[in-house]
Design an enzyme around this catalytic site. Structure first.
Site, PDB file in Angstrom:
ATOM      1  N   ARG A 158      -1.012  -8.434  13.456  1.00  7.76           N
ATOM      2  CA  ARG A 158      -1.548  -7.497  12.451  1.00  7.76           C
ATOM      3  C   ARG A 158      -2.379  -8.246  11.406  1.00  7.76           C
ATOM      4  NH1 ARG A 158       4.102  -5.141  11.023  1.00  7.76           N
ATOM      5  NH2 ARG A 158       3.122  -4.037   9.290  1.00  7.76           N
ATOM      6  N   ARG A 171      11.178  -1.283  11.003  1.00 11.22           N
ATOM      7  CA  ARG A 171      10.112  -0.793  11.889  1.00 11.22           C
ATOM      8  C   ARG A 171       9.983  -1.696  13.109  1.00 11.22           C
ATOM      9  NH1 ARG A 171       4.976   0.369   8.042  1.00 11.22           N
ATOM     10  NH2 ARG A 171       3.960  -0.838   9.666  1.00 11.22           N
ATOM     11  N   ARG A 180      -9.921   1.057   8.372  1.00 14.37           N
ATOM     12  CA  ARG A 180      -9.479  -0.284   8.745  1.00 14.37           C
ATOM     13  C   ARG A 180     -10.531  -1.041   9.548  1.00 14.37           C
ATOM     14  NH1 ARG A 180      -3.578   0.733   8.600  1.00 14.37           N
ATOM     15  NH2 ARG A 180      -2.631  -1.292   8.896  1.00 14.37           N
ATOM     16  N   ARG A 206      11.772  -5.756   4.772  1.00 17.66           N
ATOM     17  CA  ARG A 206      11.531  -4.323   4.566  1.00 17.66           C
ATOM     18  C   ARG A 206      12.471  -3.471   5.401  1.00 17.66           C
ATOM     19  NH1 ARG A 206       5.740  -1.755   5.299  1.00 17.66           N
ATOM     20  NH2 ARG A 206       5.850  -2.832   7.301  1.00 17.66           N
ATOM     21  N   LYS A 217       0.829  -1.215   0.000  1.00 17.38           N
ATOM     22  CA  LYS A 217       0.000   0.000   0.000  1.00 17.38           C
ATOM     23  C   LYS A 217       0.862   1.264   0.000  1.00 17.38           C
ATOM     24  CE  LYS A 217      -1.993  -1.125   3.917  1.00 17.38           C
ATOM     25  NZ  LYS A 217      -1.309  -2.396   4.232  1.00 17.38           N
TER      26      LYS A 217
HETATM   27  P1  AP5 Z   1       4.878  -1.638   1.780  1.00 20.39           P
HETATM   28  O1  AP5 Z   1       4.493  -0.802   0.611  1.00 20.39           O
HETATM   29  O2  AP5 Z   1       5.686  -0.998   2.853  1.00 20.39           O
HETATM   30  O3  AP5 Z   1       3.597  -2.406   2.358  1.00 20.39           O
HETATM   31  P2  AP5 Z   1       2.318  -1.851   3.128  1.00 20.39           P
HETATM   32  O4  AP5 Z   1       1.116  -2.545   2.574  1.00 20.39           O
HETATM   33  O5  AP5 Z   1       2.300  -0.365   3.136  1.00 20.39           O
HETATM   34  O6  AP5 Z   1       2.639  -2.466   4.548  1.00 20.39           O
HETATM   35  P3  AP5 Z   1       2.547  -1.867   6.016  1.00 20.39           P
HETATM   36  O7  AP5 Z   1       3.247  -2.859   6.898  1.00 20.39           O
HETATM   37  O8  AP5 Z   1       3.039  -0.456   6.074  1.00 20.39           O
HETATM   38  O9  AP5 Z   1       1.028  -1.921   6.238  1.00 20.39           O
HETATM   39  P4  AP5 Z   1       0.337  -1.873   7.572  1.00 20.39           P
HETATM   40  O10 AP5 Z   1      -1.076  -1.771   7.097  1.00 20.39           O
HETATM   41  O11 AP5 Z   1       0.628  -2.980   8.508  1.00 20.39           O
HETATM   42  O12 AP5 Z   1       1.007  -0.588   8.259  1.00 20.39           O
HETATM   43  P5  AP5 Z   1       0.542   0.912   8.480  1.00 20.39           P
HETATM   44  O13 AP5 Z   1       1.739   1.759   8.430  1.00 20.39           O
HETATM   45  O14 AP5 Z   1      -0.634   1.277   7.650  1.00 20.39           O
HETATM   46  O15 AP5 Z   1       5.676  -2.919   1.211  1.00 20.39           O
HETATM   47  C1  AP5 Z   1       6.187  -3.909   2.079  1.00 20.39           C
HETATM   48  C2  AP5 Z   1       7.527  -4.442   1.514  1.00 20.39           C
HETATM   49  O16 AP5 Z   1       7.282  -5.130   0.282  1.00 20.39           O
HETATM   50  C3  AP5 Z   1       8.535  -3.338   1.201  1.00 20.39           C
HETATM   51  O17 AP5 Z   1       9.809  -3.801   1.533  1.00 20.39           O
HETATM   52  C4  AP5 Z   1       8.409  -3.121  -0.320  1.00 20.39           C
HETATM   53  O18 AP5 Z   1       9.615  -2.705  -0.890  1.00 20.39           O
HETATM   54  C5  AP5 Z   1       8.002  -4.512  -0.814  1.00 20.39           C
HETATM   55  N1  AP5 Z   1       7.058  -4.443  -1.930  1.00 20.39           N
HETATM   56  C6  AP5 Z   1       5.999  -3.607  -2.022  1.00 20.39           C
HETATM   57  N2  AP5 Z   1       5.327  -3.823  -3.169  1.00 20.39           N
HETATM   58  C7  AP5 Z   1       5.962  -4.853  -3.795  1.00 20.39           C
HETATM   59  C8  AP5 Z   1       5.728  -5.549  -5.013  1.00 20.39           C
HETATM   60  N3  AP5 Z   1       4.671  -5.254  -5.807  1.00 20.39           N
HETATM   61  N4  AP5 Z   1       6.563  -6.557  -5.355  1.00 20.39           N
HETATM   62  C9  AP5 Z   1       7.602  -6.893  -4.529  1.00 20.39           C
HETATM   63  N5  AP5 Z   1       7.892  -6.270  -3.368  1.00 20.39           N
HETATM   64  C10 AP5 Z   1       7.080  -5.255  -2.997  1.00 20.39           C
HETATM   65  O19 AP5 Z   1      -0.004   0.838   9.999  1.00 20.39           O
HETATM   66  C11 AP5 Z   1       0.876   0.540  11.059  1.00 20.39           C
HETATM   67  C12 AP5 Z   1       0.097   0.489  12.366  1.00 20.39           C
HETATM   68  O20 AP5 Z   1      -0.503   1.783  12.627  1.00 20.39           O
HETATM   69  C13 AP5 Z   1      -1.089  -0.490  12.404  1.00 20.39           C
HETATM   70  O21 AP5 Z   1      -0.690  -1.817  12.726  1.00 20.39           O
HETATM   71  C14 AP5 Z   1      -1.947   0.147  13.501  1.00 20.39           C
HETATM   72  O22 AP5 Z   1      -1.423  -0.132  14.767  1.00 20.39           O
HETATM   73  C15 AP5 Z   1      -1.779   1.634  13.231  1.00 20.39           C
HETATM   74  N6  AP5 Z   1      -2.810   2.143  12.308  1.00 20.39           N
HETATM   75  C16 AP5 Z   1      -2.606   2.630  11.058  1.00 20.39           C
HETATM   76  N7  AP5 Z   1      -3.762   2.988  10.469  1.00 20.39           N
HETATM   77  C17 AP5 Z   1      -4.732   2.699  11.391  1.00 20.39           C
HETATM   78  C18 AP5 Z   1      -6.153   2.808  11.374  1.00 20.39           C
HETATM   79  N8  AP5 Z   1      -6.802   3.258  10.279  1.00 20.39           N
HETATM   80  N9  AP5 Z   1      -6.840   2.417  12.483  1.00 20.39           N
HETATM   81  C19 AP5 Z   1      -6.197   1.970  13.577  1.00 20.39           C
HETATM   82  N10 AP5 Z   1      -4.852   1.826  13.659  1.00 20.39           N
HETATM   83  C20 AP5 Z   1      -4.134   2.183  12.571  1.00 20.39           C
END
Ligand code: AP5
Length: 211
Positions: free
Chosen positions: A166, A155, A83, A122, A8
């Site tokens: 998660r 992270r 979410r 990552r 994402k």
């Molecule tokens: P990356 O693009 O970083 O993946 P991502 O889907 O963004 O993963 P996240 O771990 O950031 O998602 P998340 O939903 O757990 O975290 P968030 O920050 O939103 O890609 C991952 C890896 O794969 C990278 O190394 C990349 O290079 C590689 N890659 C990407 N695309 C690729 C491809 N097509 N092919 C090959 N490799 C690829 O949230 C973190 C925390 O914040 C949550 O757990 C929660 O505690 C809190 N939080 C955030 N939003 C909310 C909400 N709305 N409500 C409540 N709590 C929330």
């Protein structure tokens, strides 16, 4: 939309460069607040580090405030929000209030085993947050961000235990939202295994068609 590691953040960062829209990542906003030790950061850290969701009222308030800012008037890319069903319902209200309905919901479908590989490898820039991978998306110089020269780090929530939490929460609380948007005719599910650049082209077609 998509589970942790689906790509994402990677896609959102590619899209904003192309479309000149604000990237609203609730995860990035919480991490910034934690880094700066703000009151929001103190609350968020209690939930994020072991993989739990930050409570809905805190998260909705944060997004409400962000969407009211001037740069969102021409559109925005949401990443990591909504979410939960209450967040999705609140987003309907918020977007009505600002007269900017959601035009498309993009779901990046990626197999579970691949999520562990991606999250395990990552690295993110400590300064600008740009995502890398130790195998598939290496920086030019190991440990250094190509864009800003910042240090690349892992992270705190990118460990197996937090990731398992998660993923469980994603299945229980977040996946039901896909059905919510399917019924509204807004959902586009794309194959998350086709490589970041190819995926970006597919997303771009959807954004152009739903502008
Ligand atoms: P990356 O693009 O970083 O993946 P991502 O889907 O963004 O993963 P996240 O771990 O950031 O998602 P998340 O939903 O757990 O975290 P968030 O920050 O939103 O890609 C991952 C890896 O794969 C990278 O190394 C990349 O290079 C590689 N890659 C990407 N695309 C690729 C491809 N097509 N092919 C090959 N490799 C690829 O949230 C973190 C925390 O914040 C949550 O757990 C929660 O505690 C809190 N939080 C955030 N939003 C909310 C909400 N709305 N409500 C409540 N709590 C929330």
């Amino acid at each position: 939309m998509g589970p942790p590691g689906a790509g994402k953040g990677t896609q959102a960062k590619l899209i904003i460069a192309e479309h000149n829209l604000p990237h609203i990542s609730t995860g990035d906003m919480f991490r910034e607040a934690i880094k700066n030790q703000t009151p929001l950061g103190v609350i968020a850290a209690k939930f994020i580090n072991d993989g739990h969701l930050v409570p809905d009222d805190v998260t909705i308030g944060l997004v409400r405030e962000r969407l009211s800012q001037d740069d969102c008037a021409k559109g925005f890319i949401l990443d990591g929000f909504p979410r939960t069903i209450p967040q999705a319902e609140a987003l309907d209200t918020l977007t009505k209030e600002i007269g900017r309905p959601i035009s498309s919901v993009i779901n990046i479908d990626t197999p579970r085993e691949m999520l562990f590989e991606r999250i395990g490898g990552r690295r993110v820039c400590k300064v600008c947050g740009a995502p890398y991978h130790i195998v598939t998306r290496k920086p030019k110089v190991e440990g250094v961000c190509d864009k800003c020269g910042g240090e690349l780090i892992q992270r705190k929530d990118d460990n197996e235990e937090a990731l398992a939490t998660r993923l469980d929460i994603y299945i229980k609380d977040t996946a039901p939202i896909l059905d919510y948007y399917e019924k509204k005719g807004l959902l586009h599910t794309l194959d998350g295994t086709i490589g970041a650049d190819n995926l970006m082209k597919e997303i771009d077609k959807i954004l152009e068609a739903t502008k």
